[in-house]
Design a protein around this motif. Structure first.
Motif, PDB file in Angstrom:
ATOM      1  N   ARG A  64       0.829  -1.204   0.000  1.00 23.40           N
ATOM      2  CA  ARG A  64       0.000   0.000   0.000  1.00 23.40           C
ATOM      3  C   ARG A  64       0.864   1.255   0.000  1.00 23.40           C
ATOM      4  NH1 ARG A  64      -5.377   1.091   1.618  1.00 23.40           N
ATOM      5  NH2 ARG A  64      -5.598   3.222   2.328  1.00 23.40           N
ATOM      6  N   ASN A  66       2.394   4.695   0.890  1.00 20.87           N
ATOM      7  CA  ASN A  66       2.463   5.416   2.150  1.00 20.87           C
ATOM      8  C   ASN A  66       3.261   6.699   1.925  1.00 20.87           C
ATOM      9  OD1 ASN A  66       2.925   6.392   4.705  1.00 20.87           O
ATOM     10  ND2 ASN A  66       3.306   4.397   5.592  1.00 20.87           N
ATOM     11  N   ALA A 136      -0.825  14.310  -1.275  1.00 24.41           N
ATOM     12  CA  ALA A 136      -1.755  13.544  -0.435  1.00 24.41           C
ATOM     13  C   ALA A 136      -2.995  13.067  -1.193  1.00 24.41           C
ATOM     14  CB  ALA A 136      -2.151  14.355   0.796  1.00 24.41           C
ATOM     15  N   PRO A 137      -3.655  13.895  -2.002  1.00 19.58           N
ATOM     16  CA  PRO A 137      -4.831  13.385  -2.727  1.00 19.58           C
ATOM     17  C   PRO A 137      -4.490  12.242  -3.688  1.00 19.58           C
ATOM     18  CG  PRO A 137      -4.797  15.775  -2.778  1.00 19.58           C
ATOM     19  CD  PRO A 137      -3.495  15.332  -2.192  1.00 19.58           C
ATOM     20  N   ARG A 138      -3.339  12.325  -4.329  1.00 20.86           N
ATOM     21  CA  ARG A 138      -2.931  11.257  -5.248  1.00 20.86           C
ATOM     22  C   ARG A 138      -2.691   9.954  -4.487  1.00 20.86           C
ATOM     23  NH1 ARG A 138       2.055  12.667  -8.733  1.00 20.86           N
ATOM     24  NH2 ARG A 138       0.617  14.288  -9.369  1.00 20.86           N
ATOM     25  N   TYR A 139      -2.059  10.060  -3.321  1.00 23.50           N
ATOM     26  CA  TYR A 139      -1.809   8.852  -2.534  1.00 23.50           C
ATOM     27  C   TYR A 139      -3.099   8.259  -1.996  1.00 23.50           C
ATOM     28  CZ  TYR A 139       3.205   8.387  -2.494  1.00 23.50           C
ATOM     29  OH  TYR A 139       4.489   8.119  -2.853  1.00 23.50           O
ATOM     30  N   LYS A 140      -4.044   9.103  -1.638  1.00 23.94           N
ATOM     31  CA  LYS A 140      -5.333   8.587  -1.170  1.00 23.94           C
ATOM     32  C   LYS A 140      -6.009   7.802  -2.275  1.00 23.94           C
ATOM     33  CE  LYS A 140      -9.578   9.546   1.180  1.00 23.94           C
ATOM     34  NZ  LYS A 140      -9.954   8.177   1.031  1.00 23.94           N
ATOM     35  N   ALA A 141      -5.983   8.328  -3.501  1.00 15.98           N
ATOM     36  CA  ALA A 141      -6.601   7.631  -4.634  1.00 15.98           C
ATOM     37  C   ALA A 141      -5.876   6.319  -4.919  1.00 15.98           C
ATOM     38  CB  ALA A 141      -6.583   8.520  -5.874  1.00 15.98           C
ATOM     39  N   GLU A 142      -4.550   6.327  -4.855  1.00 19.01           N
ATOM     40  CA  GLU A 142      -3.791   5.099  -5.094  1.00 19.01           C
ATOM     41  C   GLU A 142      -4.032   4.084  -3.981  1.00 19.01           C
ATOM     42  OE1 GLU A 142       0.302   6.038  -5.659  1.00 19.01           O
ATOM     43  OE2 GLU A 142      -0.090   7.155  -7.501  1.00 19.01           O
ATOM     44  N   GLY A 143      -4.154   4.565  -2.748  1.00 21.35           N
ATOM     45  CA  GLY A 143      -4.438   3.658  -1.633  1.00 21.35           C
ATOM     46  C   GLY A 143      -5.801   3.026  -1.778  1.00 21.35           C
ATOM     47  N   ASP A 144      -6.793   3.818  -2.206  1.00 21.68           N
ATOM     48  CA  ASP A 144      -8.126   3.264  -2.439  1.00 21.68           C
ATOM     49  C   ASP A 144      -8.092   2.246  -3.568  1.00 21.68           C
ATOM     50  OD1 ASP A 144      -8.984   4.952  -0.464  1.00 21.68           O
ATOM     51  OD2 ASP A 144      -9.890   6.423  -1.830  1.00 21.68           O
TER      52      ASP A 144
END
Length: 182
Positions: A64, A66, A136-144
């Motif tokens: 995931r 991070n 941060a928004p890009r990582y949130k989308a990739e994490g989802d």
């Protein structure tokens, strides 16, 4: 966006250095016009080094995504090179400011020394935070997306009757057939 924030940090380091110079009462000279170019060189070089280290940390990531871990790894690997270049520039300009007998060169060296050290401090403080805010928004989308892929794999394994595993499967015990060349 990161470039604009970095240029803002560079402008802030120049402004702070000019304030320090005014407080110390050092003379203003036309040579000071070259100092912003040096500051752009310091700041943009550090930015590219940190972004390169960030992309390196990201390419070696497993699992995931991070963001905090990737930023930490990039500052661990590239921070020392940014520190060394900033300190050597600072020391060189301090020596030039302390040993020069020409007042214009002396004040330029002191201004450049202050810019070098302030740029490094703002690089660590501002650019790391800017990376976190912008990415941060890009990582949130990739994490989802990563979580959805894991869920789909668990559902597929359940349909096939396999027991879903929380651990990744290791294939290191398998050997590949080799062809003998004579």
């Amino acid at each position: 966006m990161l470039l604009l924030l970095e240029v803002g940090a560079i402008v802030l380091s120049i402004t702070l250095a000019l304030v320090v110079m005014a407080l110390l009462g050092l003379c203003v000279s036309p040579m000071w016009l070259a100092a912003p170019l040096l500051a752009m060189g310091y700041g943009l070089d550090d930015m590219f080094v940190l972004l390169s280290a960030f992309s390196e940390a990201r390419s070696h990531a497993i699992g995931r995504p991070n963001l905090l871990e990737h930023i930490t790894l990039s500052f661990e690997s590239a921070g020392i090179s940014c520190l060394c270049t900033s300190l050597t520039s600072f020391v060189v300009f301090v020596i030039g400011g302390a040993t020069s007998s020409v007042l214009a060169i002396q004040s330029f060296c002191w201004l450049s020394a202050f810019i070098a050290i302030l740029d490094f401090v703002l690089q660590v403080a501002v650019f790391g935070a800017a990376m976190a805010l912008v990415l941060a928004p890009r990582y949130k989308a990739e994490g989802d997306e990563h979580a959805r892929a894991q869920q789909a794999a668990r559902e597929l394994a359940a349909r096939r009757g396999a027991r879903p595993s929380a651990e990744p499967v290791s294939y290191t015990h398998l050997t590949l057939p080799t062809k003998r060349i004579v």
